[in-house]
Design a protein around this motif. Sequence first.
Motif, mmCIF file in Angstrom:
data_model
loop_
_atom_site.group_PDB
_atom_site.id
_atom_site.type_symbol
_atom_site.label_atom_id
_atom_site.label_comp_id
_atom_site.label_asym_id
_atom_site.label_seq_id
_atom_site.Cartn_x
_atom_site.Cartn_y
_atom_site.Cartn_z
ATOM 1 N N TYR A 4 86.933 49.502 65.438
ATOM 2 C CA TYR A 4 86.263 48.353 64.819
ATOM 3 C C TYR A 4 86.594 48.287 63.327
ATOM 4 O O TYR A 4 87.120 49.250 62.757
ATOM 5 N N CYS B 126 86.901 41.305 79.376
ATOM 6 C CA CYS B 126 86.399 39.919 79.454
ATOM 7 C C CYS B 126 86.833 39.093 78.251
ATOM 8 O O CYS B 126 86.399 37.957 78.104
ATOM 9 N N SER B 127 87.636 39.658 77.397
ATOM 10 C CA SER B 127 88.123 39.031 76.150
ATOM 11 C C SER B 127 87.009 38.603 75.197
ATOM 12 O O SER B 127 87.140 37.613 74.497
ATOM 13 N N LEU B 128 85.944 39.375 75.161
ATOM 14 C CA LEU B 128 84.913 39.168 74.138
ATOM 15 C C LEU B 128 85.150 40.100 72.956
ATOM 16 O O LEU B 128 84.551 39.946 71.902
ATOM 17 N N VAL B 129 86.017 41.077 73.176
ATOM 18 C CA VAL B 129 86.354 42.042 72.123
ATOM 19 C C VAL B 129 87.881 42.126 72.057
ATOM 20 O O VAL B 129 88.538 42.155 73.102
ATOM 21 N N ASN B 130 88.435 42.116 70.849
ATOM 22 C CA ASN B 130 89.887 42.254 70.695
ATOM 23 C C ASN B 130 90.264 43.730 70.760
ATOM 24 O O ASN B 130 89.665 44.544 70.064
ATOM 25 N N LYS C 269 91.343 35.676 83.590
ATOM 26 C CA LYS C 269 89.971 35.155 83.495
ATOM 27 C C LYS C 269 89.552 34.418 84.765
ATOM 28 O O LYS C 269 88.367 34.446 85.134
ATOM 29 N N LEU D 228 84.079 31.810 76.071
ATOM 30 C CA LEU D 228 85.115 32.802 75.758
ATOM 31 C C LEU D 228 85.591 33.560 76.999
ATOM 32 O O LEU D 228 86.744 33.972 77.047
ATOM 33 N N VAL D 229 84.705 33.757 77.982
ATOM 34 C CA VAL D 229 85.140 34.485 79.185
ATOM 35 C C VAL D 229 85.866 33.552 80.161
ATOM 36 O O VAL D 229 86.489 34.018 81.108
ATOM 37 N N ARG E 6 92.355 33.998 66.432
ATOM 38 C CA ARG E 6 91.986 35.322 65.885
ATOM 39 C C ARG E 6 90.573 35.735 66.296
ATOM 40 O O ARG E 6 90.177 36.874 66.093
ATOM 41 N N GLY E 7 89.824 34.766 66.804
ATOM 42 C CA GLY E 7 88.447 35.063 67.204
ATOM 43 C C GLY E 7 87.532 35.251 66.017
ATOM 44 O O GLY E 7 86.517 35.954 66.102
ATOM 45 N N ARG F 97 84.706 36.906 68.113
ATOM 46 C CA ARG F 97 85.105 38.110 68.860
ATOM 47 C C ARG F 97 85.086 39.290 67.909
ATOM 48 O O ARG F 97 85.416 39.146 66.744
ATOM 49 N N HIS F 98 84.738 40.464 68.437
ATOM 50 C CA HIS F 98 84.708 41.656 67.580
ATOM 51 C C HIS F 98 86.098 42.249 67.440
ATOM 52 O O HIS F 98 86.867 42.258 68.358
#
Lengths: 316, 257
Positions: free
Chosen positions: A14, A52-56, A77, B97-98, B251-252, B256-257
């Motif tokens: 992170y 789930c592509s919520l986090v890179n 997805k 996003l999902v 880039r989110g 997105r984290h």
Amino acid sequence: MTHALEIEGLTKTYSDGFRALRGINLNVREGDFFALLGPNGAGKSTTLGIVCSLVNKSDGRVSVFGHDIDTDLAGAKLNLGVVPQEFNFNQFEKVLDIVTTQAGYYGISLKKARQSAEKYLKKLGLWEKRDSPARMLSGGMKRRLMIARALVHEPRLLILDEPTAGVDIELRRSMWDFLEEMNRQGTTIILTTHYLEEAEAMCRNIAIIDHGEIIRHTSKRDLLKQLSVETFLLDTEEPLESAPSLDGFNCKLDSEGSLEVEVSKGTGLNSLFMELEKQGIKVVSMRTKANRLEELFVRMVEDNAQDAGKVGEVMA
Amino acid sequence: MNLQGLWVAFTTIIVREVRRFTRIWPQTLLPPAVTMTLYFIIFGNLIGSRIGEMGGYDYMQFIVPGLIMMSVITNSYSNVVSSFFSMKFQRSIEELLVSPVPNWIILAGYVAGGMARGLSIGLIVTVVSLAFTHLSIHNLPMVVITVFLTSALFSLGGFINAMLATKFDDISIVPTFVLTPLTYLGGVFYSIQLLPDFWQGVSMANPILYMVNGFRYGILGVSDVNPFVSLGMILVFITILTAISLRMLARGKGIRH
């Protein structure tokens, strides 16, 4: 064998420098009922968030039914349904709208979306609430709403992050039945849970993650074979003042007066009862103290923490 | 997703946006109608009758295009910024996003949603203005193109603001301290011909001046600036903000984290 999910060398650091994942590898077979277990902060949600592509991700490869998220994210997805840990829908929208809107994001026409929404809302006991704003639902209903929303596009892989957190026992069991039915019908299921009896009851394969690393990845059966001791709680006809001395068994009284006995693997329970009989102790009921998986889990995570401590000492 | 699927996803976002602002109509549709009615009564009738003509028209007729445009600008912006930031705040943005919806469809859906509200308010204000004055259209295509593009531009602005915002304060700073002053100083209530040369030059640096005057040209046929320069500027800004928005989505940024 087709893999529903393949993860290779996945890392995540992170922006504050915290290394949540340290190169994990994980395969989940199609049709599996899989549990990803680990203590808080171990990296479970980060792993699922990346899938789930919520986090890179920082590095590594992830593919869902062969669709690599770097080269064919939309394909990945389309095969994926997600039930997150926290409520993440608009509390002011109606139940039916939430589910049909989600279907619309997958390119499903409104007519088909309504049919699919009706099917899953009925299965999950929410059809009567379809015109209610989501904020009016109970906690358990909100969880079921998120499951209906995740299934509305008929995904082949369903990911559930703590699906039964805060849900009462009766409802939890009905959700287990529902998920088992989905799995029987061919949906691959991955779940994280703090209720290890949930994983023990439903899952066939298990991975344990701790400090961003997979410390165990095996079948539930193989995992449970590692148990060397099981603990039973016995309720006696007459209250005991102190724990008896039983030849070959460790025992003590618990806080409620039940007799707690450790039975080594391979030791028959008959010999335990013979020992009790010799001392004139009559048993009226018997149960396991904790579920077996929980005992193993706690032991593995503790061992891992000790190993990490040793490495830390060497590096220091 | 095939073309039909993309269309379904796009319309789904628009329908959800329209459902949102119509569900809370006392907060979204009613206030502009009330505020603009007060503007027409106070500035148009009471004060305007003493001002006389401006740009060759009654003061009331002069300010109507500006007030319509002001409503379109503020509502297009605030619809997207509040809706998208609320989704971030409630985490319901994760629903999008999902899903396999491409970023450009997400952006197009939100911009179209902002335009739906901005143009609805523009229509309401136009209808209200008809109770106070007579409106004739000088150049209909110019009116339509200018109002649509301006609405799209400020919807994009609202989107970028929402992407960058981390708390509710952040979504009110730009409308309060940037958008409102620029709109009021953008020739809504006056012609910049009234200003000294220096302030006329300063006013020309205000992008909203071009939009208000382009729209005023379409309705009245008078403008402080070349209306085609106005259209060109709006298109340039739209291109720039679209590129920034898509880059942030890729880039989110903030989502997105």
